[in-house]
Design a protein around this motif. Structure first.
Motif, PDB file in Angstrom:
ATOM      1  N   UNK A   1       0.748  -1.193   0.018  1.00  0.00           N
ATOM      2  CA  UNK A   1      -0.094  -0.040  -0.108  1.00  0.00           C
ATOM      3  C   UNK A   1       0.795   1.108   0.163  1.00  0.00           C
ATOM      4  N   UNK A   2       0.463   2.155  -0.814  1.00  0.00           N
ATOM      5  CA  UNK A   2       0.970   3.398  -0.699  1.00  0.00           C
ATOM      6  C   UNK A   2       0.851   4.236   0.368  1.00  0.00           C
ATOM      7  N   UNK A   3       1.857   5.228   0.893  1.00  0.00           N
ATOM      8  CA  UNK A   3       1.801   6.158   2.075  1.00  0.00           C
ATOM      9  C   UNK A   3       0.784   6.957   2.042  1.00  0.00           C
ATOM     10  N   UNK A   4      -0.048   7.426   3.226  1.00  0.00           N
ATOM     11  CA  UNK A   4      -1.055   8.194   3.248  1.00  0.00           C
ATOM     12  C   UNK A   4      -0.577   9.512   3.623  1.00  0.00           C
ATOM     13  N   UNK A   5      -0.991  10.707   2.985  1.00  0.00           N
ATOM     14  CA  UNK A   5      -0.628  12.092   3.484  1.00  0.00           C
ATOM     15  C   UNK A   5      -1.771  12.634   4.284  1.00  0.00           C
ATOM     16  N   UNK A   6      -1.298  12.756   5.572  1.00  0.00           N
ATOM     17  CA  UNK A   6      -2.173  13.416   6.565  1.00  0.00           C
ATOM     18  C   UNK A   6      -1.863  14.771   6.944  1.00  0.00           C
ATOM     19  N   UNK A   7      -2.964  15.771   7.009  1.00  0.00           N
ATOM     20  CA  UNK A   7      -2.631  17.095   7.377  1.00  0.00           C
ATOM     21  C   UNK A   7      -2.607  17.194   9.127  1.00  0.00           C
ATOM     22  N   UNK A   8      -3.398  16.527   9.826  1.00  0.00           N
ATOM     23  CA  UNK A   8      -3.265  16.349  11.101  1.00  0.00           C
ATOM     24  C   UNK A   8      -2.622  15.318  11.677  1.00  0.00           C
ATOM     25  N   UNK A   9      -2.244  15.265  12.982  1.00  0.00           N
ATOM     26  CA  UNK A   9      -1.642  14.321  13.680  1.00  0.00           C
ATOM     27  C   UNK A   9      -2.752  13.277  14.110  1.00  0.00           C
ATOM     28  N   UNK A  10      -2.726  11.983  13.622  1.00  0.00           N
ATOM     29  CA  UNK A  10      -4.026  11.160  14.260  1.00  0.00           C
ATOM     30  C   UNK A  10      -3.621  10.725  15.626  1.00  0.00           C
ATOM     31  N   UNK A  11      -4.713  10.123  16.138  1.00  0.00           N
ATOM     32  CA  UNK A  11      -4.671   9.404  17.410  1.00  0.00           C
ATOM     33  C   UNK A  11      -4.229   7.978  17.060  1.00  0.00           C
ATOM     34  N   UNK A  12      -3.056   7.591  17.880  1.00  0.00           N
ATOM     35  CA  UNK A  12      -2.589   6.300  17.531  1.00  0.00           C
ATOM     36  C   UNK A  12      -2.686   5.483  18.750  1.00  0.00           C
ATOM     37  N   UNK A  13      -3.473   4.181  18.382  1.00  0.00           N
ATOM     38  CA  UNK A  13      -3.393   3.205  19.362  1.00  0.00           C
ATOM     39  C   UNK A  13      -2.520   1.868  18.875  1.00  0.00           C
ATOM     40  N   UNK A  14      -1.611   1.406  19.684  1.00  0.00           N
ATOM     41  CA  UNK A  14      -0.572   0.365  19.368  1.00  0.00           C
ATOM     42  C   UNK A  14      -0.971  -0.831  20.151  1.00  0.00           C
ATOM     43  N   UNK A  15      -0.746  -1.923  19.481  1.00  0.00           N
ATOM     44  CA  UNK A  15      -0.910  -3.383  20.100  1.00  0.00           C
ATOM     45  C   UNK A  15       0.405  -4.085  19.916  1.00  0.00           C
ATOM     46  N   UNK A  16       1.338  -4.185  20.922  1.00  0.00           N
ATOM     47  CA  UNK A  16       2.728  -4.765  20.831  1.00  0.00           C
ATOM     48  C   UNK A  16       2.392  -6.480  20.840  1.00  0.00           C
ATOM     49  N   UNK A  17       3.626  -6.901  20.625  1.00  0.00           N
ATOM     50  CA  UNK A  17       3.621  -8.349  20.609  1.00  0.00           C
ATOM     51  C   UNK A  17       3.076  -9.115  21.765  1.00  0.00           C
ATOM     52  N   UNK A  18       3.167  -8.585  23.092  1.00  0.00           N
ATOM     53  CA  UNK A  18       2.783  -9.312  24.402  1.00  0.00           C
ATOM     54  C   UNK A  18       1.179  -9.011  24.383  1.00  0.00           C
ATOM     55  N   UNK A  19       0.438  -8.106  23.505  1.00  0.00           N
ATOM     56  CA  UNK A  19      -0.855  -7.931  23.611  1.00  0.00           C
ATOM     57  C   UNK A  19      -1.207  -6.537  24.394  1.00  0.00           C
ATOM     58  N   UNK A  20      -0.193  -5.943  24.612  1.00  0.00           N
ATOM     59  CA  UNK A  20      -0.453  -4.670  25.536  1.00  0.00           C
ATOM     60  C   UNK A  20      -0.992  -3.601  24.892  1.00  0.00           C
ATOM     61  N   UNK A  21      -1.994  -2.778  25.035  1.00  0.00           N
ATOM     62  CA  UNK A  21      -2.699  -1.799  24.195  1.00  0.00           C
ATOM     63  C   UNK A  21      -2.275  -0.390  24.798  1.00  0.00           C
ATOM     64  N   UNK A  22      -1.530   0.529  23.907  1.00  0.00           N
ATOM     65  CA  UNK A  22      -1.391   1.778  24.160  1.00  0.00           C
ATOM     66  C   UNK A  22      -1.996   2.716  23.390  1.00  0.00           C
ATOM     67  N   UNK A  23      -2.388   3.833  24.104  1.00  0.00           N
ATOM     68  CA  UNK A  23      -3.060   4.982  23.581  1.00  0.00           C
ATOM     69  C   UNK A  23      -2.029   5.996  23.471  1.00  0.00           C
ATOM     70  N   UNK A  70       0.723   5.728  26.333  1.00  0.00           N
ATOM     71  CA  UNK A  70       0.113   5.467  27.439  1.00  0.00           C
ATOM     72  C   UNK A  70      -0.429   4.195  27.563  1.00  0.00           C
ATOM     73  N   UNK A  71       0.006   3.237  28.461  1.00  0.00           N
ATOM     74  CA  UNK A  71      -0.560   1.972  28.372  1.00  0.00           C
ATOM     75  C   UNK A  71      -2.100   1.999  29.017  1.00  0.00           C
ATOM     76  N   UNK A  72      -3.109   1.357  28.300  1.00  0.00           N
ATOM     77  CA  UNK A  72      -4.330   1.125  28.604  1.00  0.00           C
ATOM     78  C   UNK A  72      -4.796  -0.213  28.626  1.00  0.00           C
ATOM     79  N   UNK A  73      -5.994  -0.215  29.321  1.00  0.00           N
ATOM     80  CA  UNK A  73      -6.617  -1.798  29.111  1.00  0.00           C
ATOM     81  C   UNK A  73      -7.772  -1.648  27.763  1.00  0.00           C
ATOM     82  N   UNK A  74      -8.254  -2.853  27.284  1.00  0.00           N
ATOM     83  CA  UNK A  74      -9.206  -2.734  26.109  1.00  0.00           C
ATOM     84  C   UNK A  74     -10.589  -2.088  26.668  1.00  0.00           C
TER      85      UNK A  74
END
Length: 151
Positions: free
Chosen positions: A64-86, A89-93
């Motif tokens: 897929x091609x890269x997206x051009x975004x004008x504003x900074x999006x909110x990012x939610x990450x899920x790492x290999x251990x299943x931990x969720x980060x907003x 900041x670590x958060x629960x589901x």
């Protein structure tokens, strides 16, 4: 022959000059300050691009091609251990929907990127995306890396 009463250059001239200036020199030498500031500027210019997202995630590669975004999006990450980060900041589901609604600036039209590690469980990623959608957000995207080499 050995001593003269005055008129010779250098005899007592140092004392007279010091007396006129008032003692110590009170000027600040700014050269070391400028040197330190330039070094700090270079360090921050090099380090700033590396501090965009602090959660280490091994993203899957796609064509897929890269997206051009004008504003900074909110990012939610899920790492290999299943931990969720907003953002970073670590958060629960269970907290995903409430925290997103609290920090969104454009309401439910906020752009939300989900970053998931290649080895993270599919069920956790699907659960996070479902919770985001149930909260009312519609602009959800998965983040991947562009595949290098052959297309």
């Amino acid at each position: 022959m050995g001593m003269s009463a005055g008129g010779a250059k250098g005899s007592g001239g140092g004392r007279r000059r010091r007396g006129r200036r008032g003692g110590t020199i009170s000027e600040i030498n700014v050269t070391p300050l400028v040197d330190v500031m330039l070094v700090l500027l270079i360090i921050f210019m090099v380090a700033a691009p590396m501090m965009t997202v602090g959660v280490p995630v091994d993203l899957p590669q796609t064509q897929a091609a890269a997206l051009n975004s004008e504003t900074q999006p909110i990012t939610i990450s899920v790492n290999a251990d299943g931990q969720i980060h907003l953002q970073e900041t670590p958060i629960t589901a269970e907290e995903v929907a409430a925290k997103l609604q609290a920090i969104s600036t454009t309401g439910y039209n906020e752009r939300i990127f989900v970053r998931a590690d290649t080895t993270s469980a599919y069920g956790i990623v699907a659960d996070v995306m479902a919770r985001i959608q149930q909260a009312g957000f519609k602009n959800i995207g998965l983040v991947t890396q562009q595949r290098q080499g052959n297309r």
